[in-house]
Design an enzyme around this catalytic site. Structure first.
Site, PDB file in Angstrom:
ATOM      1  N   GLY A  34       0.838  -1.211   0.000  1.00 29.42           N
ATOM      2  CA  GLY A  34       0.000   0.000   0.000  1.00 29.42           C
ATOM      3  C   GLY A  34       0.862   1.246   0.000  1.00 29.42           C
ATOM      4  O   GLY A  34       2.091   1.179   0.153  1.00 29.42           O
ATOM      5  N   ALA A  92      -3.322  -0.165   6.743  1.00 30.46           N
ATOM      6  CA  ALA A  92      -4.662  -0.715   6.995  1.00 30.46           C
ATOM      7  C   ALA A  92      -5.696   0.210   6.361  1.00 30.46           C
ATOM      8  O   ALA A  92      -5.418   1.377   6.091  1.00 30.46           O
ATOM      9  CB  ALA A  92      -4.916  -0.848   8.496  1.00 30.46           C
ATOM     10  N   GLY A 105      -7.256  -3.499   0.855  1.00 31.83           N
ATOM     11  CA  GLY A 105      -7.556  -2.503  -0.181  1.00 31.83           C
ATOM     12  C   GLY A 105      -6.713  -2.724  -1.426  1.00 31.83           C
ATOM     13  O   GLY A 105      -7.122  -2.373  -2.534  1.00 31.83           O
ATOM     14  N   GLY A 106      -5.546  -3.323  -1.241  1.00 29.58           N
ATOM     15  CA  GLY A 106      -4.676  -3.620  -2.385  1.00 29.58           C
ATOM     16  C   GLY A 106      -4.740  -5.092  -2.772  1.00 29.58           C
ATOM     17  O   GLY A 106      -3.880  -5.589  -3.509  1.00 29.58           O
ATOM     18  N   GLU A 112      -0.341 -10.658   3.493  1.00 30.71           N
ATOM     19  CA  GLU A 112      -0.107  -9.727   4.615  1.00 30.71           C
ATOM     20  C   GLU A 112      -0.412 -10.415   5.943  1.00 30.71           C
ATOM     21  O   GLU A 112       0.336 -10.270   6.917  1.00 30.71           O
ATOM     22  CB  GLU A 112      -0.992  -8.485   4.456  1.00 30.71           C
ATOM     23  CG  GLU A 112      -0.554  -7.585   3.306  1.00 30.71           C
ATOM     24  CD  GLU A 112      -1.505  -6.423   3.052  1.00 30.71           C
ATOM     25  OE1 GLU A 112      -1.036  -5.354   2.666  1.00 30.71           O
ATOM     26  OE2 GLU A 112      -2.726  -6.588   3.227  1.00 30.71           O
TER      27      GLU A 112
HETATM   28  C1  5RP Z   1      -3.276  -3.825   0.907  1.00 36.75           C
HETATM   29  C2  5RP Z   1      -3.569  -3.244   2.240  1.00 36.75           C
HETATM   30  C3  5RP Z   1      -3.045  -1.873   2.509  1.00 36.75           C
HETATM   31  O1  5RP Z   1      -2.177  -1.937   3.591  1.00 36.75           O
HETATM   32  C4  5RP Z   1      -4.205  -0.972   2.808  1.00 36.75           C
HETATM   33  O2  5RP Z   1      -5.078  -0.984   1.684  1.00 36.75           O
HETATM   34  C5  5RP Z   1      -3.768   0.464   3.106  1.00 36.75           C
HETATM   35  O3  5RP Z   1      -3.249   1.066   1.950  1.00 36.75           O
HETATM   36  P1  5RP Z   1      -2.762   2.568   1.922  1.00 36.75           P
HETATM   37  O4  5RP Z   1      -1.577   2.696   2.826  1.00 36.75           O
HETATM   38  O5  5RP Z   1      -2.440   2.816   0.473  1.00 36.75           O
HETATM   39  O6  5RP Z   1      -3.904   3.462   2.382  1.00 36.75           O
HETATM   40  O7  5RP Z   1      -4.191  -3.842   3.088  1.00 36.75           O
HETATM   41  O8  5RP Z   1      -3.914  -5.051   0.728  1.00 36.75           O
END
Ligand code: 5RP
Length: 236
Positions: A34, A92, A105-106, A112
């Site tokens: 992320g 997160a 989110g990714g 992870e």
């Molecule tokens: C990826 C994740 C990321 O850690 C999460 O989406 C946070 O991303 P960002 O730092 O870009 O806000 O869980 O699977």
């Protein structure tokens, strides 16, 4: 770039920098995925290059964090070659007051969870927009599913009270494909009252590989904030 995007970037940068400053020489470090983790990876690389840090190996949580670690000169290893991880730094999408998380989110939450759960110290890096009173209030819950089981898993998630949607690619027709070659269902739950129970119930559905609830795993939450126009980091 809009002012809001700029402020969020500043918070992410600062929290990534502070987390990277906690890495010690001679350690094995889980490298999260992320945009916030990306800053931590960059700063760990800077500290290695300057000689301030020595003898670090990273365990990436995704193809993308592997690419970044290589770019910033962090040597990598795999879980086959080590028996512990000293510290993991990861982002997160939501953090509740009990330090439970929604991640994914990714679409990297499966790897992870493996890496973060093995770490003796798991530091979460977020900007203040990620703090919520109850999980599920702002973010849909990602569930990684093997492709042939999407239809029955969708029905099972509906029976648990969720509204699942298949995550679609951007600049790619069709669904998002994870690093494991699977699909992601993003599930809206009106209220997640018992994250530990929901995490287990979802993972018990045949065809589910992993969901994005991280319960009882985070040790430290570092929160990037803006005070008097300047970024600062708070710990809880
Ligand atoms: C990826 C994740 C990321 O850690 C999460 O989406 C946070 O991303 P960002 O730092 O870009 O806000 O869980 O699977």
């Amino acid at each position: 770039m809009s002012q809001e995007v700029d402020v969020i970037k500043l918070m992410k940068q600062e929290v990534g920098r502070i987390a990277a400053s906690r890495v010690k020489s001679n350690s094995i470090v889980g490298l999260g995925t992320g945009s916030t983790s990306a800053y931590a990876i960059e700063y760990i690389g800077d500290r290695l290059k300057s000689g301030e840090l020595e003898n670090i190996v990273g365990v990436p949580t995704s193809f993308q964090s592997e690419v970044l670690a290589k770019k910033y000169g962090i040597p990598l290893t795999t879980l086959d070659a080590i028996d512990h991880i000293d510290l993991a730094i990861d982002g997160a999408d939501e953090v509740d007051p009990q330090k439970n998380l929604i991640k994914g989110g990714g679409a990297a939450h499966t790897r992870e969870k493996v890496v973060d759960s093995l770490a003796e110290l798991f530091i979460v890096v977020v900007d203040s927009s990620k703090l919520v009173e109850q999980l599920g209030s702002t973010f849909l819950l990602p569930v990684e599913v093997i492709p042939m089981a999407v239809a029955p898993v969708t029905r099972a998630l509906e029976q648990l009270g969720g509204k699942p949607e298949l995550r679609m690619g951007i600049k790619k027709d069709g669904p998002v494909i994870t690093d494991q070659g699977n699909f992601v269902l993003d599930v809206k739950f009106n209220q997640i009252d018992n994250p530990a129970q929901l995490e287990q119930k979802i993972n018990n559905i045949p065809g589910v590989l992993e969901n994005g609830l991280f319960v009882g795993l985070a040790d430290v939450i570092l929160v990037g904030e803006i005070e008097d126009g300047k970024p600062k980091v708070r710990e809880f």
